[in-house]
Design an enzyme around this catalytic site. Sequence first.
Site, PDB file in Angstrom:
ATOM      1  NE  ARG A 153      52.368   4.119 -59.186  1.00  0.00           N
ATOM      2  CZ  ARG A 153      52.644   5.403 -59.461  1.00  0.00           C
ATOM      3  NH1 ARG A 153      51.674   6.225 -59.799  1.00  0.00           N
ATOM      4  NH2 ARG A 153      53.882   5.855 -59.413  1.00  0.00           N
ATOM      5  CG  HIS A 195      52.668   5.685 -54.700  1.00  0.00           C
ATOM      6  ND1 HIS A 195      53.239   4.454 -54.895  1.00  0.00           N
ATOM      7  CD2 HIS A 195      52.739   5.928 -53.377  1.00  0.00           C
ATOM      8  CE1 HIS A 195      53.647   3.969 -53.742  1.00  0.00           C
ATOM      9  NE2 HIS A 195      53.354   4.842 -52.797  1.00  0.00           N
ATOM     10  CE1 TYR A 223      55.147   9.369 -61.045  1.00  0.00           C
ATOM     11  CE2 TYR A 223      54.557  11.038 -59.436  1.00  0.00           C
ATOM     12  CZ  TYR A 223      54.379   9.783 -59.969  1.00  0.00           C
ATOM     13  OH  TYR A 223      53.440   8.924 -59.442  1.00  0.00           O
TER      14      TYR A 223
END
Length: 408
Positions: free
Chosen positions: A296, A300, A309
């Site tokens: 990705r 998200h 993160y």
Amino acid sequence: MSPEQWTRATPSGDPPSETPAATAAKPTREQVIAGLRATSEGGADLVQLLSPEGQRIHHPDFDIDISADQLRDLYRDMVLVRRADREGNALQRQGQLGIWVPLLGQEAAQIGAGRALQPQDMAFPSYREHGIAWCRGIDPTELLGIFRGTDHGGWDPIATGFHLYTIVIGNQCVNATGYAMGQRFDGKVGDDDGEATMAFFGDGATSQGDVHEAMVWSAVYDAPVVFFCQNNQWAISEPPERQSRVPLYQRAEGYGFRGIRVDGNDVLASLAVSRWAMDEARHGNGPVLIEAFTYRMDAHTTSDDPTRYRMSDEQEAWKLKDPIERLKAYLIREHEADQDFFDKIDGEADELAERFREFCFNMPDPPPERIFSEVYAEESPQLVAQREDHLRYLDGFADDEAVAGGVS
């Protein structure tokens, strides 16, 4: 005895002793991570037909014959889907959409799988399958109502063979399994014209009970369903090693059916493996789990900040595996695609983006009674009463505005 020793005590109550053999058999955290992520290549079991540099690779089990025109169509699919996705992202940032769920980087996985579906098949998406929707003939503008909050989906699932988007994580796998069981019970499997179902979900969904339940039932009933897991390396903010101690495709063995890992940034491999899996299902050979090893490239959702993160060097490494650039290099090298071809596709993408934006800007707000008219097939007295009460409540605000206007 420490709390840790107590929980690991033997039946006699004594702390267990770790034998050298037991210690050697237990994988270390580093080994677990290596097996799950396999650097960024996907490991030795990865099915790949097109290298990141655009070199054709031949696989003994999953090779594919494909024409130059078909390759160009796959390239066009990925470019247009990516452009619609980027416009959706921009529209959310401009306040036109409440949220957007990007698919950037996952175009090859979705287009490959989507083009493997036959008209009689059924697909069950999560909320990121814009590429699958495209392959099922759904115009990107039909997705906008979901993210603008005006409807739950503007297409007919039966006519398109594409279920409405599912927001509850993993629930579509249970729905897909039930649908596939119905296909088997109705005698619609067993030959080349048979039906099959594909369920799409992410790596994070594999930690949900619904996915486990779906795989149990599909195995028991030999349901003609293909579970297509897009392992994009991050379940919102958690990597695969926080979700599983084995590579995701190996979980299929525990349920009693075949699992396979494919390069999700390789549209040819995704197409070839998905065709094979759907063929297995439609011929009555039971379910299959595909793990599409991809990445990705964006957040998200537009509510997420991936910089909190994951490291930027990881994303930079995956940019070199871009699915569109990979196929573009192959087309130039082996199929004489010239600049005119690529310019034409870019022009189509610009036209799609403009139409997408205009549609969004001009979407009418639905009337308030629609939340009652689109709930049940037939009205009930309770629903009618609720609608009338709600409309009277809204009319009261109109009276207040009129009074305020007269005073001013």
